[in-house]
Design a protein around this motif. Structure first.
Motif, mmCIF file in Angstrom:
data_model
loop_
_atom_site.group_PDB
_atom_site.id
_atom_site.type_symbol
_atom_site.label_atom_id
_atom_site.label_comp_id
_atom_site.label_asym_id
_atom_site.label_seq_id
_atom_site.Cartn_x
_atom_site.Cartn_y
_atom_site.Cartn_z
ATOM 1 N N THR A 19 -5.648 10.579 2.787
ATOM 2 C CA THR A 19 -4.478 9.711 2.833
ATOM 3 C C THR A 19 -4.072 9.396 4.268
ATOM 4 O O THR A 19 -3.677 8.273 4.586
ATOM 5 C CB THR A 19 -3.298 10.367 2.088
ATOM 6 O OG1 THR A 19 -3.717 10.740 0.774
ATOM 7 C CG2 THR A 19 -2.122 9.414 1.980
ATOM 8 N N ALA B 52 -2.744 8.552 -3.489
ATOM 9 C CA ALA B 52 -3.857 9.160 -2.771
ATOM 10 C C ALA B 52 -3.514 10.566 -2.295
ATOM 11 O O ALA B 52 -4.350 11.468 -2.314
ATOM 12 C CB ALA B 52 -4.246 8.285 -1.574
ATOM 13 N N TRP B 53 -2.269 10.778 -1.887
ATOM 14 C CA TRP B 53 -1.840 12.090 -1.379
ATOM 15 C C TRP B 53 -2.017 13.171 -2.430
ATOM 16 O O TRP B 53 -2.481 14.274 -2.160
ATOM 17 C CB TRP B 53 -0.390 11.999 -0.925
ATOM 18 C CG TRP B 53 0.161 13.248 -0.306
ATOM 19 C CD1 TRP B 53 0.777 14.288 -0.953
ATOM 20 C CD2 TRP B 53 0.143 13.606 1.078
ATOM 21 N NE1 TRP B 53 1.152 15.256 -0.062
ATOM 22 C CE2 TRP B 53 0.773 14.872 1.201
ATOM 23 C CE3 TRP B 53 -0.336 12.983 2.225
ATOM 24 C CZ2 TRP B 53 0.927 15.512 2.423
ATOM 25 C CZ3 TRP B 53 -0.180 13.613 3.441
ATOM 26 C CH2 TRP B 53 0.436 14.877 3.530
ATOM 27 N N LYS C 157 -4.972 15.002 1.270
ATOM 28 C CA LYS C 157 -4.017 14.714 2.349
ATOM 29 C C LYS C 157 -4.725 14.098 3.554
ATOM 30 O O LYS C 157 -4.233 13.142 4.156
ATOM 31 C CB LYS C 157 -3.271 15.986 2.744
ATOM 32 C CG LYS C 157 -2.406 16.551 1.625
ATOM 33 C CD LYS C 157 -1.720 17.826 2.052
ATOM 34 C CE LYS C 157 -0.790 18.343 0.945
ATOM 35 N NZ LYS C 157 -1.499 18.663 -0.294
ATOM 36 N N ILE D 124 -8.281 2.991 -3.462
ATOM 37 C CA ILE D 124 -7.689 4.240 -3.940
ATOM 38 C C ILE D 124 -7.782 4.314 -5.458
ATOM 39 O O ILE D 124 -8.207 5.317 -6.032
ATOM 40 C CB ILE D 124 -6.228 4.354 -3.476
ATOM 41 C CG1 ILE D 124 -6.167 4.462 -1.956
ATOM 42 C CG2 ILE D 124 -5.543 5.554 -4.127
ATOM 43 C CD1 ILE D 124 -4.771 4.412 -1.381
ATOM 44 N N THR E 62 -6.360 6.834 5.547
ATOM 45 C CA THR E 62 -6.086 5.589 4.834
ATOM 46 C C THR E 62 -4.894 4.887 5.453
ATOM 47 O O THR E 62 -4.900 3.670 5.674
ATOM 48 C CB THR E 62 -5.811 5.866 3.346
ATOM 49 O OG1 THR E 62 -6.940 6.495 2.759
ATOM 50 C CG2 THR E 62 -5.522 4.575 2.598
ATOM 51 N N PHE E 63 -3.856 5.671 5.740
ATOM 52 C CA PHE E 63 -2.666 5.123 6.390
ATOM 53 C C PHE E 63 -3.032 4.497 7.735
ATOM 54 O O PHE E 63 -2.582 3.392 8.073
ATOM 55 C CB PHE E 63 -1.628 6.232 6.583
ATOM 56 C CG PHE E 63 -0.400 5.799 7.341
ATOM 57 C CD1 PHE E 63 0.644 5.171 6.687
ATOM 58 C CD2 PHE E 63 -0.310 6.006 8.710
ATOM 59 C CE1 PHE E 63 1.769 4.756 7.391
ATOM 60 C CE2 PHE E 63 0.805 5.608 9.426
ATOM 61 C CZ PHE E 63 1.852 4.981 8.757
ATOM 62 N N PHE F 181 -0.316 5.094 -1.178
ATOM 63 C CA PHE F 181 -0.439 6.253 -0.304
ATOM 64 C C PHE F 181 -0.003 7.519 -1.043
ATOM 65 O O PHE F 181 -0.601 8.589 -0.889
ATOM 66 C CB PHE F 181 0.426 6.091 0.952
ATOM 67 C CG PHE F 181 -0.056 5.014 1.886
ATOM 68 C CD1 PHE F 181 -1.398 4.673 1.965
ATOM 69 C CD2 PHE F 181 0.841 4.338 2.695
ATOM 70 C CE1 PHE F 181 -1.835 3.684 2.825
ATOM 71 C CE2 PHE F 181 0.409 3.353 3.567
ATOM 72 C CZ PHE F 181 -0.924 3.021 3.628
ATOM 73 N N VAL F 182 1.043 7.383 -1.845
ATOM 74 C CA VAL F 182 1.554 8.527 -2.602
ATOM 75 C C VAL F 182 0.513 8.987 -3.627
ATOM 76 O O VAL F 182 0.261 10.184 -3.794
ATOM 77 C CB VAL F 182 2.883 8.164 -3.309
ATOM 78 C CG1 VAL F 182 3.394 9.336 -4.135
ATOM 79 C CG2 VAL F 182 3.923 7.739 -2.272
ATOM 80 N N ASN G 227 0.801 -1.220 0.000
ATOM 81 C CA ASN G 227 0.000 0.000 0.000
ATOM 82 C C ASN G 227 0.838 1.277 0.000
ATOM 83 O O ASN G 227 0.301 2.352 -0.260
ATOM 84 C CB ASN G 227 -0.936 0.018 1.218
ATOM 85 C CG ASN G 227 -2.264 -0.648 0.936
ATOM 86 O OD1 ASN G 227 -3.099 -0.108 0.214
ATOM 87 N ND2 ASN G 227 -2.449 -1.833 1.483
ATOM 88 N N SER H 135 -10.441 5.413 3.128
ATOM 89 C CA SER H 135 -10.116 4.346 2.204
ATOM 90 C C SER H 135 -9.462 3.215 2.974
ATOM 91 O O SER H 135 -8.802 3.421 3.989
ATOM 92 C CB SER H 135 -9.158 4.840 1.119
ATOM 93 O OG SER H 135 -8.641 3.745 0.393
ATOM 94 N N GLY I 28 -7.282 1.441 1.481
ATOM 95 C CA GLY I 28 -6.044 1.242 0.739
ATOM 96 C C GLY I 28 -6.255 0.401 -0.507
ATOM 97 O O GLY I 28 -7.368 0.016 -0.862
#
Length: 291
Positions: free
Chosen positions: A90, A81-82, A87, A146, A93-94, A78-79, A74, A140, A142
């Motif tokens: 994300t 989604a950012w 933000k 996304i 999500t993290f 993450f990148v 994932n 999300s 992940g």
């Protein structure tokens, strides 16, 4: 006013964090209680993580855990989604992915049954519930969630449909690794997962609304106070029974906004004729709240 806004945001953050924790518990139950004992693969990145765990256990000296691979796979998403989604989205999500990885390690596997059909259905339903619940509250889980959100913004396709298309490879992998009967059971699990997710996550399900009313200004003001939607007015309509003057209003809402829309109609014109139909796709500008 600023203090009130901060208080509201703080409660929203706490609610999202709580939802992420509930999702983590549900997906861990699906993996540890049903999918792993039944040799069933999940959807998306979780399924890919399971596949890597299976292959490393068979052919590598060290077996990589599903929990670890779920988080590692994932990281590049993450990148995406950012930059493509947001933000705050994300960040949560993290949190949801990290909690899911931790809970998969904390919750010890329990073999309730080895029946692959039962494992596929119950695992898919539990995971679909968790994923849909997370997405409903702007989180999300992940992976393909996304990718699905990014593609949905461009194509209007439902999340479940996008997942089914991407997960064809997972089903084929299940066939090669566990045998083709398990590929069928994995496919059943994916369909159940997608359907439950679409039932819970209703924000992307669009409805066209036609309102025939003699009180257009009151209806428009009430609807737009409850939901942020544009409305098209057709003037000079006539009722065939009493031959009284009517206006026809058209708008598109999400199924997620149905409760607020009903409240608006009850307040403004409870005797209005309202017709609601499903909409396959909307072209042009359609407001979607930021996640």
């Amino acid at each position: 006013m600023e203090d009130l806004q901060r208080l509201i945001e703080r409660h929203q953050y706490i609610g999202k964090a709580g939802t992420a924790f509930i999702y983590a518990i549900l997906v861990s139950m699906a993996v540890n209680f049903f999918w792993t004992p039944g040799h069933i693969y999940s959807s998306g990145v979780t399924g890919l993580a399971q596949l890597i765990t299976t292959l490393t256990g068979r052919y590598a000296p060290i077996q990589l855990s599903t929990a670890l691979m779920l988080f590692v796979l994932n990281v590049p998403l993450f990148v995406v989604a950012w930059f493509k989604i947001g933000k705050r989205f994300t960040f949560f999500t993290f949190i949801s992915v990290a909690l899911a990885s931790v809970m998969m390690r904390v919750m010890q596997p329990v073999t309730l049954t080895h029946d692959p059909l039962i494992c596929a259905i119950f695992g898919g339903a539990i995971n679909g519930l968790g994923t849909g619940l997370a997405l409903r509250y702007g989180i999300s889980t992940g992976g393909l969630d996304i990718v699905g959100i990014v593609l949905r913004k461009k194509t209007g396709s439902k999340m479940g449909t996008i997942n089914i298309l991407f997960n064809a490879l997972i089903v084929i992998a299940a066939g090669f690794v566990f045998g083709w009967p398990y590929a069928l059971y994995s496919a059943i699990g994916l369909v159940v997962n997608a359907r439950v997710m679409d039932m819970v996550y209703t924000r992307q399900q669009l409805l066209q609304v036609m309102i025939v009313t003699g009180r257009p200004k009151s209806v428009i003001d009430s609807v737009q106070n409850h939901v942020r939607r544009g409305i098209t007015i057709v003037h000079d309509a006539e009722g065939a029974y009493h031959h009284d003057e009517k206006e026809i209003l058209f708008t598109v809402i999400s199924r997620y906004e149905m409760y607020e829309f009903r409240e608006a109609m009850e307040e403004s014109d409870p005797r209005a004729f309202v017709s609601i139909t499903e909409t396959m796709r909307v072209m042009g500008h359609f407001y979607e709240p930021k996640l």
